[in-house]
Design a protein around this motif. Sequence first.
Motif, PDB file in Angstrom:
ATOM      1  N   GLU A  84       3.358  19.739  55.838  1.00 53.14           N
ATOM      2  CA  GLU A  84       3.757  20.038  57.209  1.00 53.14           C
ATOM      3  C   GLU A  84       2.662  20.803  57.953  1.00 53.14           C
ATOM      4  OE1 GLU A  84       7.421  22.122  57.052  1.00 53.14           O
ATOM      5  OE2 GLU A  84       8.602  20.394  56.331  1.00 53.14           O
ATOM      6  N   GLN A  85       2.016  21.723  57.267  1.00 53.50           N
ATOM      7  CA  GLN A  85       0.944  22.493  57.893  1.00 53.50           C
ATOM      8  C   GLN A  85      -0.228  21.588  58.252  1.00 53.50           C
ATOM      9  OE1 GLN A  85      -0.382  25.746  55.515  1.00 53.50           O
ATOM     10  NE2 GLN A  85      -1.693  26.612  57.115  1.00 53.50           N
ATOM     11  N   ALA A  89       0.776  19.538  61.314  1.00 55.51           N
ATOM     12  CA  ALA A  89       0.723  20.335  62.542  1.00 55.51           C
ATOM     13  C   ALA A  89      -0.711  20.571  62.985  1.00 55.51           C
ATOM     14  CB  ALA A  89       1.449  21.660  62.328  1.00 55.51           C
ATOM     15  N   HIS A  90      -1.579  20.823  62.031  1.00 54.62           N
ATOM     16  CA  HIS A  90      -2.986  21.043  62.365  1.00 54.62           C
ATOM     17  C   HIS A  90      -3.618  19.773  62.922  1.00 54.62           C
ATOM     18  CE1 HIS A  90      -6.987  22.740  62.154  1.00 54.62           C
ATOM     19  NE2 HIS A  90      -7.395  21.674  61.442  1.00 54.62           N
ATOM     20  N   ALA A  92      -2.054  17.393  64.532  1.00 54.64           N
ATOM     21  CA  ALA A  92      -1.536  17.200  65.892  1.00 54.64           C
ATOM     22  C   ALA A  92      -2.237  18.116  66.883  1.00 54.64           C
ATOM     23  CB  ALA A  92      -0.027  17.450  65.903  1.00 54.64           C
ATOM     24  N   GLN A  93      -2.513  19.333  66.482  1.00 56.25           N
ATOM     25  CA  GLN A  93      -3.214  20.273  67.356  1.00 56.25           C
ATOM     26  C   GLN A  93      -4.626  19.798  67.646  1.00 56.25           C
ATOM     27  OE1 GLN A  93      -3.381  24.199  65.777  1.00 56.25           O
ATOM     28  NE2 GLN A  93      -4.314  25.097  67.609  1.00 56.25           N
TER      29      GLN A  93
END
Length: 271
Positions: free
Chosen positions: A239-240, A243-244, A246-247
Motif C-alpha cells: 500500500e505504501q 501511494a508513493h 500515485a504521488q
Amino acid sequence: MRGPFLVPAAGLRDVEPAERPGRNAAAARAPQPPGGHISTEPRINDRIRVPEVRLVGPAGEQVGIVKIETALQLAHDSELDLVEVAPMARPPVAKLMDYGKFKYENAQKARDSRRNQTNTIIKEMKLRPKIDSHDYETKKGHVVRFLKGGDKVKITIMFRGREQSRPELGYNLLKKLSADVDEFGFVESSPKQDGRNMIMVLGPHKKKTEAKVDAAVERERRMADRQAGLDAEAAAAAEQRAAHAAQVAAQAEPKQRRRGPADNMDPDIDL
C-alpha cells in the motif's frame, strides 16, 4: 665316549623372538569354538531343513501338516515366501507371506515405537538459601519450562557455613517455589535434608507425550502468528508503494496555466 649334546646358553639368545613358541602361538594353534554369529532372522524357503511343517496360509488359515516339498511348491505357485515363524514347535510352523513386505512393516513399527516412547528425564536446579529476587525469577522460569516439557525437576538447596544451622531458610524457599509453579507441577517428593543440601522433587501435571503435543500446537500457533505478521507487513508495504507511485504520477502531470485578462480578448482586434 661322547657325552650328551648340550645347547650352549648363548644359542638361546640367538633365537629370533618369532621362532620362540609363546602364548600367542599356542593360542593360535588352539581349536576355535564352532559356530559364530547367531542370526536372528527366521529361516525361509530352502533354508528350512525339516521333513514337514505345519503350514499357515497368507490370510492366517490353517492348511495343516504338509511335507516341506509341498509347502515350497505352494509358495512358488503363489509367488510368496515360506517363512518359519515357530521353529521350536513340533513340527515347526511355517507361513506363506511376502517376506520383504513383512520385514519392511516390522521395521516401520519398530521405528514408530522408538519415536513414540518417552524417557523420564529428571532435570536439576540448584539454589542458595539467600538467593536474590532476580536470580529466583530466572531459575523459576527454568523450572516452569522443564515442567511444561513434561520433565521432573529436582530442586537442590545448597547450604554453606553457618547456613547449615538454619534449614528453615531452605524449607521456606522450597515451599515458596512449589506454590509459584503449582499451575505446572506438583510436589512429588517433599523437602528433606541430605547432608549439606535440602532436596525436593517436582513432577509435571502433563505426561511427556501430552507435553510434546502441546509444544507442537504452540509451535504451529507461533509460526501462524509470525506468518500473519509478515503478510500484514507485506500488505502495508505494498500500500505504501502504491501511494508513493500515485504521488509521483501526480507530480509528473503538467500544471494547467491560469487564465489572465489577455485570454478574454478577441484575437481579431488589432491593438
